[in-house]
Write an enzyme that holds these catalytic residues in place. Structure first.
Site, PDB file in Angstrom:
ATOM      1  N   LEU A   1      -2.355   0.538   7.961  1.00  0.00           N
ATOM      2  CA  LEU A   1      -2.650   0.843   6.556  1.00  0.00           C
ATOM      3  C   LEU A   1      -2.776   2.349   6.350  1.00  0.00           C
ATOM      4  O   LEU A   1      -2.338   2.891   5.331  1.00  0.00           O
ATOM      5  CB  LEU A   1      -3.930   0.125   6.100  1.00  0.00           C
TER       6      LEU A   1
ATOM      7  N   ARG B   1      -3.667  -6.210  21.889  1.00  0.00           N
ATOM      8  CA  ARG B   1      -3.133  -7.494  21.429  1.00  0.00           C
ATOM      9  C   ARG B   1      -1.939  -7.992  22.240  1.00  0.00           C
ATOM     10  O   ARG B   1      -1.773  -9.192  22.368  1.00  0.00           O
ATOM     11  CB  ARG B   1      -2.629  -7.461  19.989  1.00  0.00           C
TER      12      ARG B   1
ATOM     13  N   GLU C   1       5.623  -0.050   6.852  1.00  0.00           N
ATOM     14  CA  GLU C   1       6.107  -0.854   7.979  1.00  0.00           C
ATOM     15  C   GLU C   1       7.625  -0.832   8.104  1.00  0.00           C
ATOM     16  O   GLU C   1       8.172  -1.067   9.181  1.00  0.00           O
ATOM     17  CB  GLU C   1       5.604  -2.303   7.828  1.00  0.00           C
TER      18      GLU C   1
ATOM     19  N   HIS D   1       3.715 -10.641  13.883  1.00  0.00           N
ATOM     20  CA  HIS D   1       2.730 -10.007  13.015  1.00  0.00           C
ATOM     21  C   HIS D   1       3.198  -8.684  12.437  1.00  0.00           C
ATOM     22  O   HIS D   1       3.122  -8.468  11.244  1.00  0.00           O
ATOM     23  CB  HIS D   1       1.450  -9.808  13.829  1.00  0.00           C
TER      24      HIS D   1
ATOM     25  N   HIS E   1       0.583 -11.226  16.730  1.00  0.00           N
ATOM     26  CA  HIS E   1      -0.874 -11.284  16.616  1.00  0.00           C
ATOM     27  C   HIS E   1      -1.333 -12.446  17.478  1.00  0.00           C
ATOM     28  O   HIS E   1      -0.789 -13.541  17.399  1.00  0.00           O
ATOM     29  CB  HIS E   1      -1.315 -11.486  15.167  1.00  0.00           C
TER      30      HIS E   1
ATOM     31  N   LEU F   1       0.826  -1.206   0.000  1.00  0.00           N
ATOM     32  CA  LEU F   1       0.000   0.000   0.000  1.00  0.00           C
ATOM     33  C   LEU F   1       0.866   1.264   0.000  1.00  0.00           C
ATOM     34  O   LEU F   1       0.571   2.234  -0.705  1.00  0.00           O
ATOM     35  CB  LEU F   1      -0.931  -0.023   1.214  1.00  0.00           C
TER      36      LEU F   1
ATOM     37  N   ASP G   1      14.110  -6.373   4.311  1.00  0.00           N
ATOM     38  CA  ASP G   1      15.128  -5.949   3.332  1.00  0.00           C
ATOM     39  C   ASP G   1      15.468  -4.461   3.435  1.00  0.00           C
ATOM     40  O   ASP G   1      16.634  -4.074   3.411  1.00  0.00           O
ATOM     41  CB  ASP G   1      14.653  -6.265   1.909  1.00  0.00           C
TER      42      ASP G   1
ATOM     43  N   ARG H   1       1.297  -1.403  18.453  1.00  0.00           N
ATOM     44  CA  ARG H   1       0.485  -0.812  17.394  1.00  0.00           C
ATOM     45  C   ARG H   1      -0.994  -0.999  17.691  1.00  0.00           C
ATOM     46  O   ARG H   1      -1.439  -2.099  18.010  1.00  0.00           O
ATOM     47  CB  ARG H   1       0.814  -1.498  16.061  1.00  0.00           C
TER      48      ARG H   1
ATOM     49  N   GLY I   1      -8.338  -6.782   8.695  1.00  0.00           N
ATOM     50  CA  GLY I   1      -9.118  -5.897   9.554  1.00  0.00           C
ATOM     51  C   GLY I   1      -9.689  -4.695   8.852  1.00  0.00           C
ATOM     52  O   GLY I   1     -10.848  -4.678   8.451  1.00  0.00           O
TER      53      GLY I   1
ATOM     54  N   ALA J   1      -3.992  -7.970   4.828  1.00  0.00           N
ATOM     55  CA  ALA J   1      -4.620  -7.275   5.964  1.00  0.00           C
ATOM     56  C   ALA J   1      -6.128  -7.498   5.932  1.00  0.00           C
ATOM     57  O   ALA J   1      -6.799  -7.087   5.002  1.00  0.00           O
ATOM     58  CB  ALA J   1      -4.291  -5.788   5.902  1.00  0.00           C
TER      59      ALA J   1
ATOM     60  N   GLU K   1     -12.458  -2.359  16.741  1.00  0.00           N
ATOM     61  CA  GLU K   1     -11.456  -3.365  17.077  1.00  0.00           C
ATOM     62  C   GLU K   1     -10.862  -3.044  18.442  1.00  0.00           C
ATOM     63  O   GLU K   1     -11.018  -1.933  18.952  1.00  0.00           O
ATOM     64  CB  GLU K   1     -10.354  -3.412  16.005  1.00  0.00           C
TER      65      GLU K   1
END
Length: 522
Positions: free
Chosen positions: A383, A281, A366, A342, A235, A15, A214, A377, A48, A46, A113
């Site tokens: 996103l 989480r 990310e 995750h 996660h 994204l 990378d 997070r 969610g 993704a 969430e």
């Protein structure tokens, strides 16, 4: 042909990378380098959704507060407000491109969430990333100023230091064209790293095979600082099944009433936190890890079967269908789950325009540390971070006159031979992921971290010798990056003498009175 010349080289096609390409295309010649096919990164996985303040009664302040609470005191308030306030325009942009967000009575359907105090997650049922990614790919393929290089793996960034020039600047990148088996030189005044996270450094991960850190490793080698690499989000609920790796069971299942159970049907989350299944989480992942170790379990169970079957099918069609293929009917029985690596909360240190320490190099998504996520997070903030920083970086690039770039040397293959022992790579890859899981996982100790550090030193020597003497392959490049990232994670974890957010140490169970980021300098 000495080099491929562009105005901007973007490494990564998730994204963040594709958003940046589309924003830049009207004014710049753009190359998008991606090591598999365009759709193979994490964004498409993704489930969610995307967090943005869109509902009546919700506010920017509330979204900022929720993010700061989840970040356990380490989120940067300015970066957090910057992302939150630019989130609605990012959603508008996606809608203009034609992303088919779920609606109810003609309005965007907003779900909730864990960690959010309001319904503010826009989504496409439970497959948001895939829908967004598909839409962006269609636009990118139709845009004339964007050149796509699929199956090209980043080897290294090209810096002015490499060609003996000052001041320091990024001049482009070397990338392995896997199909032609040769390293190409990409020359550009601006390079954007959007290579995603590093979940593959762990044995169990929700990430695709491309998530090998990378960009983080390449930026570190090029002289950039990295920050908060000890904060790896696990996660809590990845499907536990011998035939399937990396299938995520979205947090929204818990958000809509799913309960976590032991094999005998006992619910355990209320003993760990007053918020039970709706706790952040990190708390849920630690609780599951604790129960699995205490009872010697391979997995625990997530049960949504008390909801009406049509509710389950309507809200979670992707999960329902995938589990059904594996013989699990989630409308009638619980889902076996385990925690899995995750999301990488740390990364290449950047500012609010995505600029790194190396002029000419931006990092977004990310791969970057922006200050938003802190020590943990908040669900569905990633996103939107990709899009907000893609736009910020491209505005910065568009406001900068293009500096000339000197001629660059071709990749030197004169001293290398074909590898005779590929088993070395696969063995090292396996060993690294296993000891990172065992020693640098959800719960850490000084002794475990020291053991990991010792093994990393041995692996680094072996891999560096291999890299210096043999023809490069994607597997070798990824392994070299993973061992670098593992080293950064362990060093960061060793320097944090407290427990905070995702970093939990048995030796330092208390939280320090002052929250400070961990920044490593090359």
């Amino acid at each position: 042909m000495n080099s491929l010349d562009f105005d901007v080289v973007i490494v990564g096609s998730g994204l963040a990378g594709l958003s940046a390409a589309l924003h830049l295309a009207p004014t710049h010649r753009v190359a998008v380098i991606t090591k598999r096919a365009l759709a193979d990164g994490s964004s498409g996985w993704a489930q969610g959704g995307i967090a943005a303040v869109l509902a009546e009664g919700d506010s920017f302040d509330s979204h900022v507060d929720d993010t700061l609470v989840a970040g356990a005191g380490l989120s940067d308030p300015a970066a957090t407000r910057f992302v939150v306030e630019h989130a609605p325009e990012s959603i508008s942009w996606l809608r203009e491109l034609g992303v088919p967000f779920s609606q109810e009575n003609g309005q965007l359907h907003l779900t909730r969430e864990g960690g959010h105090s309001a319904r503010r997650i826009v989504h496409v049922t439970d497959a948001t990333g895939a829908a967004v990614q598909q839409t962006l790919i269609e636009h990118v393929r139709r845009t004339p100023n964007i050149s796509l290089f699929e199956h090209h793996t980043l080897v290294d960034l090209i810096t002015s230091r490499r060609i003996g020039q000052a001041p320091p600047r990024c001049l482009g990148a070397y990338a392995l064209d896997e199909r032609a088996d040769r390293v190409l030189t990409f020359r550009a005044p601006h390079t954007i790293l959007a290579t995603g996270g590093a979940g593959k450094v762990y044995l169990y991960t929700t990430n695709p095979d491309t998530a090998t850190g990378d960009g983080i490793a390449a930026a570190w080698r090029a002289g950039c600082r990295v920050t908060n690499m000890e904060f790896i989000q696990f996660h809590p609920t990845c499907l536990y099944h011998p035939l399937v790796k990396s299938f995520l069971i979205t947090e929204a299942v818990r958000g809509e009433g799913g309960r976590l159970l032991l094999p005998d049907g006992t619910r355990f989350m209320p003993q760990h936190d007053a918020r039970a299944e709706l706790a952040p989480r990190d708390i849920v992942a630690r609780a599951i890890d604790f129960e699995m170790k205490k009872h010697g379990l391979d997995c625990v169970y997530l049960d949504i079967s008390h909801q009406p079957p049509e509710f389950v099918r309507e809200h979670f069609p992707t999960i329902h269908a995938r589990c059904l293929e594996l013989g699990i009917d989630i409308t009638r029985e619980p889902i076996p789950v385990v925690p899995a690596a995750h999301y990488t909360c740390g990364g290449v240190h950047g500012d609010l325009a995505g600029r790194t320490d190396l002029p000419g190099l931006h990092a977004i998504g990310e791969t970057a540390y922006t200050g938003l996520h802190g020590a943990n997070r908040l669900a569905s903030n990633s996103l939107v971070e990709c899009m907000v920083f893609a736009r910020a970086a491209t505005r910065d690039i568009q406001a900068t006159p293009l500096p000339p770039v000197p001629q660059l040397p071709a990749w030197d293959v004169s001293q290398v031979t074909d590898p005779d022992e590929s088993v070395v790579i696969s063995h090292n890859w396996d060993e690294l992921r296993r000891f990172m899981w065992d020693y640098v996982g959800i719960v850490r100790t000084n002794k475990r971290l020291e053991r990991a550090a010792h093994r990393i030193r041995l692996l680094q020597e072996e891999i560096q010798e291999f890299y210096a003497n043999f023809h490069v392959s994607r597997d070798l490049l990824e392994l070299r990056n993973l061992v670098t990232v593992a080293d950064l994670i362990v060093r960061s974890a060793q320097s944090r003498h407290e427990s905070r957010g995702l970093h939990f140490s048995r030796d330092y169970p208390q939280t320090a009175p002052v929250a400070r980021p961990t920044t490593l300098v090359p």
